[in-house]
Design a protein around this motif. Structure first.
Motif, mmCIF file in Angstrom:
data_model
loop_
_atom_site.group_PDB
_atom_site.id
_atom_site.type_symbol
_atom_site.label_atom_id
_atom_site.label_comp_id
_atom_site.label_asym_id
_atom_site.label_seq_id
_atom_site.Cartn_x
_atom_site.Cartn_y
_atom_site.Cartn_z
ATOM 1 N N PHE A 1 25.886 -52.376 50.452
ATOM 2 C CA PHE A 1 24.795 -51.788 51.219
ATOM 3 C C PHE A 1 24.237 -52.768 52.230
ATOM 4 O O PHE A 1 24.395 -53.973 52.110
ATOM 5 C CB PHE A 1 23.688 -51.288 50.291
ATOM 6 C CG PHE A 1 22.975 -52.387 49.539
ATOM 7 C CD1 PHE A 1 21.803 -52.928 50.030
ATOM 8 C CD2 PHE A 1 23.479 -52.872 48.349
ATOM 9 C CE1 PHE A 1 21.149 -53.929 49.352
ATOM 10 C CE2 PHE A 1 22.835 -53.870 47.648
ATOM 11 C CZ PHE A 1 21.665 -54.404 48.153
ATOM 12 N N GLU B 1 17.270 -40.806 51.270
ATOM 13 C CA GLU B 1 18.084 -39.675 51.747
ATOM 14 C C GLU B 1 19.051 -39.207 50.653
ATOM 15 O O GLU B 1 19.234 -38.010 50.449
ATOM 16 C CB GLU B 1 18.861 -40.060 53.006
ATOM 17 C CG GLU B 1 17.979 -40.274 54.225
ATOM 18 C CD GLU B 1 17.303 -38.989 54.684
ATOM 19 O OE1 GLU B 1 17.911 -37.914 54.625
ATOM 20 O OE2 GLU B 1 16.133 -39.083 55.112
ATOM 21 N N LEU B 2 19.645 -40.153 49.954
ATOM 22 C CA LEU B 2 20.553 -39.804 48.856
ATOM 23 C C LEU B 2 19.802 -39.057 47.755
ATOM 24 O O LEU B 2 20.256 -38.046 47.230
ATOM 25 C CB LEU B 2 21.194 -41.071 48.282
ATOM 26 C CG LEU B 2 22.051 -40.888 47.032
ATOM 27 C CD1 LEU B 2 23.223 -39.932 47.289
ATOM 28 C CD2 LEU B 2 22.546 -42.238 46.540
ATOM 29 N N ARG C 1 28.302 -41.052 51.454
ATOM 30 C CA ARG C 1 27.671 -40.798 52.766
ATOM 31 C C ARG C 1 26.736 -41.939 53.160
ATOM 32 O O ARG C 1 26.546 -42.218 54.336
ATOM 33 C CB ARG C 1 26.834 -39.517 52.725
ATOM 34 C CG ARG C 1 27.601 -38.274 52.810
ATOM 35 C CD ARG C 1 26.651 -37.098 52.887
ATOM 36 N NE ARG C 1 27.344 -35.878 52.532
ATOM 37 C CZ ARG C 1 26.744 -34.743 52.256
ATOM 38 N NH1 ARG C 1 25.424 -34.667 52.289
ATOM 39 N NH2 ARG C 1 27.446 -33.679 51.946
ATOM 40 N N TYR C 2 26.119 -42.548 52.167
ATOM 41 C CA TYR C 2 25.089 -43.549 52.422
ATOM 42 C C TYR C 2 25.478 -44.967 52.036
ATOM 43 O O TYR C 2 24.935 -45.923 52.574
ATOM 44 C CB TYR C 2 23.806 -43.159 51.670
ATOM 45 C CG TYR C 2 23.301 -41.799 52.082
ATOM 46 C CD1 TYR C 2 22.623 -41.628 53.276
ATOM 47 C CD2 TYR C 2 23.536 -40.680 51.300
ATOM 48 C CE1 TYR C 2 22.176 -40.380 53.671
ATOM 49 C CE2 TYR C 2 23.099 -39.417 51.675
ATOM 50 C CZ TYR C 2 22.421 -39.281 52.863
ATOM 51 O OH TYR C 2 21.992 -38.040 53.261
ATOM 52 N N PHE C 3 26.401 -45.102 51.076
ATOM 53 C CA PHE C 3 26.793 -46.421 50.575
ATOM 54 C C PHE C 3 28.298 -46.466 50.375
ATOM 55 O O PHE C 3 28.850 -45.637 49.653
ATOM 56 C CB PHE C 3 26.110 -46.705 49.226
ATOM 57 C CG PHE C 3 24.608 -46.626 49.274
ATOM 58 C CD1 PHE C 3 23.862 -47.672 49.800
ATOM 59 C CD2 PHE C 3 23.943 -45.508 48.798
ATOM 60 C CE1 PHE C 3 22.478 -47.599 49.847
ATOM 61 C CE2 PHE C 3 22.556 -45.427 48.845
ATOM 62 C CZ PHE C 3 21.826 -46.470 49.369
ATOM 63 N N GLU D 1 15.797 -46.465 53.129
ATOM 64 C CA GLU D 1 16.005 -45.208 53.861
ATOM 65 C C GLU D 1 17.210 -44.439 53.300
ATOM 66 O O GLU D 1 17.126 -43.238 53.029
ATOM 67 C CB GLU D 1 16.217 -45.508 55.341
ATOM 68 C CG GLU D 1 16.498 -44.296 56.185
ATOM 69 C CD GLU D 1 16.802 -44.667 57.631
ATOM 70 O OE1 GLU D 1 17.358 -43.809 58.328
ATOM 71 O OE2 GLU D 1 16.485 -45.800 58.064
ATOM 72 N N ASN D 2 18.332 -45.131 53.122
ATOM 73 C CA ASN D 2 19.534 -44.470 52.607
ATOM 74 C C ASN D 2 19.337 -43.973 51.181
ATOM 75 O O ASN D 2 19.792 -42.883 50.830
ATOM 76 C CB ASN D 2 20.734 -45.414 52.664
ATOM 77 C CG ASN D 2 21.259 -45.599 54.071
ATOM 78 O OD1 ASN D 2 20.852 -44.914 55.000
ATOM 79 N ND2 ASN D 2 22.160 -46.533 54.236
ATOM 80 N N LYS E 1 18.753 -51.009 55.567
ATOM 81 C CA LYS E 1 18.774 -49.549 55.455
ATOM 82 C C LYS E 1 18.719 -49.056 54.008
ATOM 83 O O LYS E 1 18.808 -47.854 53.774
ATOM 84 C CB LYS E 1 20.041 -48.998 56.108
ATOM 85 C CG LYS E 1 20.119 -49.246 57.587
ATOM 86 C CD LYS E 1 21.376 -48.643 58.161
ATOM 87 C CE LYS E 1 21.458 -48.903 59.647
ATOM 88 N NZ LYS E 1 22.663 -48.313 60.224
#
Length: 77
Positions: free
Chosen positions: A58, A69-70, A38-40, A65-66, A62
């Motif tokens: 990546f 969130e992860l 979802r993030y990377f 932040e990512n 971000k």
């Protein structure tokens, strides 16, 4: 730049480990893979007896932040 996630397992079996890997382990790996992706963007995954390595690309702007969130999403698991 590359980002490497090495996730140590907590799959602990008292006594002798099972001869066949329980499906729950593969389900856990798939859930983790979905969260990380979802993030990377993942470009390589290596699964060993006690470690899952996910190599990701990546965006430096971000990354913090990512990653946060992860971390929050994984804490909910």
């Amino acid at each position: 730049m590359e980002l490497h996630f090495n996730i140590m397992s907590s799959w602990n079996y008292p006594g002798t480990p099972p001869r066949q890997v329980p499906n729950a382990i593969f389900n856990d790996i798939e859930k983790i893979k979905e969260l990380v992706a979802r993030y990377f963007p993942i470009y390589n995954i290596e699964v060993h007896f006690d470690t899952v390595s996910m190599k990701c690309q990546f965006d430096e702007s971000k990354l913090e932040e990512n990653f946060e969130e992860l971390r929050i999403d994984m804490k909910k698991m």
